[in-house]
Design a protein around this motif. Sequence first.
Motif, mmCIF file in Angstrom:
data_model
loop_
_atom_site.group_PDB
_atom_site.id
_atom_site.type_symbol
_atom_site.label_atom_id
_atom_site.label_comp_id
_atom_site.label_asym_id
_atom_site.label_seq_id
_atom_site.Cartn_x
_atom_site.Cartn_y
_atom_site.Cartn_z
ATOM 1 N N ASN A 1 -46.256 65.352 -44.863
ATOM 2 C CA ASN A 1 -45.386 66.194 -45.690
ATOM 3 C C ASN A 1 -43.912 65.988 -45.346
ATOM 4 O OD1 ASN A 1 -47.529 67.309 -47.115
ATOM 5 N ND2 ASN A 1 -47.791 68.971 -45.653
ATOM 6 N N SER A 2 -43.582 65.934 -44.083
ATOM 7 C CA SER A 2 -42.182 65.692 -43.694
ATOM 8 C C SER A 2 -41.754 64.294 -44.103
ATOM 9 C CB SER A 2 -41.981 65.906 -42.194
ATOM 10 O OG SER A 2 -42.100 67.278 -41.893
ATOM 11 N N TYR A 3 -42.657 63.328 -43.985
ATOM 12 C CA TYR A 3 -42.343 61.977 -44.457
ATOM 13 C C TYR A 3 -41.942 62.025 -45.935
ATOM 14 C CZ TYR A 3 -43.239 57.613 -46.828
ATOM 15 O OH TYR A 3 -43.117 56.536 -47.666
ATOM 16 N N ARG A 4 -42.714 62.733 -46.760
ATOM 17 C CA ARG A 4 -42.407 62.811 -48.193
ATOM 18 C C ARG A 4 -41.019 63.408 -48.434
ATOM 19 N NH1 ARG A 4 -47.903 64.600 -48.118
ATOM 20 N NH2 ARG A 4 -49.274 62.994 -48.949
ATOM 21 N N GLU B 1 -37.361 60.856 -49.537
ATOM 22 C CA GLU B 1 -36.604 61.116 -50.764
ATOM 23 C C GLU B 1 -35.094 61.064 -50.525
ATOM 24 O OE1 GLU B 1 -37.759 64.734 -52.678
ATOM 25 O OE2 GLU B 1 -39.861 64.125 -52.835
ATOM 26 N N TYR B 2 -34.666 61.276 -49.281
ATOM 27 C CA TYR B 2 -33.232 61.389 -49.014
ATOM 28 C C TYR B 2 -32.686 60.355 -48.035
ATOM 29 C CZ TYR B 2 -28.745 63.387 -47.711
ATOM 30 O OH TYR B 2 -27.419 63.567 -47.464
ATOM 31 N N TRP B 3 -33.304 60.244 -46.872
ATOM 32 C CA TRP B 3 -32.691 59.506 -45.767
ATOM 33 C C TRP B 3 -32.556 57.996 -45.972
ATOM 34 C CZ3 TRP B 3 -29.443 61.779 -42.903
ATOM 35 C CH2 TRP B 3 -29.573 63.133 -42.641
ATOM 36 N N PRO C 1 -24.124 56.893 -44.317
ATOM 37 C CA PRO C 1 -23.693 57.215 -42.956
ATOM 38 C C PRO C 1 -22.251 57.735 -42.873
ATOM 39 C CG PRO C 1 -24.802 55.103 -43.002
ATOM 40 C CD PRO C 1 -24.603 55.527 -44.429
ATOM 41 N N ALA C 2 -21.440 57.464 -43.882
ATOM 42 C CA ALA C 2 -20.065 57.969 -43.878
ATOM 43 C C ALA C 2 -20.033 59.484 -44.057
ATOM 44 C CB ALA C 2 -19.257 57.296 -44.983
ATOM 45 N N THR C 3 -21.014 60.039 -44.758
ATOM 46 C CA THR C 3 -21.066 61.490 -44.950
ATOM 47 C C THR C 3 -22.203 62.137 -44.165
ATOM 48 O OG1 THR C 3 -22.396 61.200 -46.942
ATOM 49 C CG2 THR C 3 -20.012 61.393 -47.239
ATOM 50 N N GLU C 4 -23.184 61.350 -43.740
ATOM 51 C CA GLU C 4 -24.332 61.824 -42.950
ATOM 52 C C GLU C 4 -24.437 60.950 -41.707
ATOM 53 O OE1 GLU C 4 -26.232 64.334 -43.304
ATOM 54 O OE2 GLU C 4 -26.325 64.870 -45.414
ATOM 55 N N PRO C 5 -23.716 61.279 -40.647
ATOM 56 C CA PRO C 5 -23.702 60.401 -39.470
ATOM 57 C C PRO C 5 -25.084 60.089 -38.882
ATOM 58 C CG PRO C 5 -21.996 62.068 -39.299
ATOM 59 C CD PRO C 5 -22.823 62.418 -40.500
ATOM 60 N N VAL C 6 -26.039 61.021 -39.002
ATOM 61 C CA VAL C 6 -27.367 60.746 -38.445
ATOM 62 C C VAL C 6 -28.165 59.771 -39.311
ATOM 63 C CG1 VAL C 6 -27.524 62.892 -37.126
ATOM 64 C CG2 VAL C 6 -28.406 62.816 -39.440
ATOM 65 N N ALA C 7 -27.635 59.407 -40.479
ATOM 66 C CA ALA C 7 -28.334 58.442 -41.331
ATOM 67 C C ALA C 7 -28.467 57.089 -40.642
ATOM 68 C CB ALA C 7 -27.606 58.290 -42.668
ATOM 69 N N GLU C 8 -27.494 56.705 -39.847
ATOM 70 C CA GLU C 8 -27.550 55.396 -39.179
ATOM 71 C C GLU C 8 -28.717 55.311 -38.205
ATOM 72 O OE1 GLU C 8 -27.506 52.456 -36.365
ATOM 73 O OE2 GLU C 8 -26.833 54.452 -35.744
ATOM 74 N N PRO D 1 -43.744 53.510 -47.601
ATOM 75 C CA PRO D 1 -42.509 52.754 -47.806
ATOM 76 C C PRO D 1 -41.300 53.550 -47.333
ATOM 77 C CG PRO D 1 -43.528 53.344 -49.921
ATOM 78 C CD PRO D 1 -44.415 53.849 -48.846
ATOM 79 N N TRP D 2 -40.311 52.809 -46.835
ATOM 80 C CA TRP D 2 -39.073 53.432 -46.363
ATOM 81 C C TRP D 2 -37.939 52.472 -46.678
ATOM 82 C CZ3 TRP D 2 -38.507 58.170 -43.824
ATOM 83 C CH2 TRP D 2 -37.200 58.461 -43.418
#
Length: 187
Positions: A54-57, A61-63, A68-75, A93-94
């Motif tokens: 469920n958390s994967y789903r 959808e977002y990450w 990364p410029a607006t969401e530093p943890v994206a990197e 898939p990711w």
Amino acid sequence: MGRLTLEQIVSVDGYAADEHGGLDFVEAVPAFDVTDDDQLAYLEDVDAILLGANSYRMFVEYWPVADPATEPVAEPIARLPKWVVSNTLERAPWGDGEATLLRGDPAESVAALKAERAHVIVWGSLQLADALLAAGLVDTLRLRVVPVLLGAGRSFTPDALALQRLELDHAVSFPTGHLGLTYRLAR
């Protein structure tokens, strides 16, 4: 054997989801991103991400497309290898890649992953978290506390969890009222 950190975003009264399973409370107080620097520092030591289905789903959808410029943890989320515990997903898939599926008994699968990786972090994944806490596989509990009270909802721990002593490892407070708390489970 590696270390397994269970991280949950919770209300002050200990809920990881509202009574309908929602997470709107996370954004009820502006500036949750004030915790990003603390999160980034913690992630420097993490070498794998583990999610339940469920958390994967929700994450997928977002990450994979987060900037990364607006969401530093994206990197680090993009860079770190990911595993998904699921007996129902056919694939995971990711972005341009694929997360690795772990099938079978969650406790056995995660114990094997812990044996291979130095530091695995589990985000959310409440059903998986229940199984990992019950099996004694969690080494570190990391709580990101949002300054709200929900009054009802889903606790971040299973109902039948036995008493477990914790040792405070790290605590940080933010001007917004958010808290970051990291505990080691005493063994």
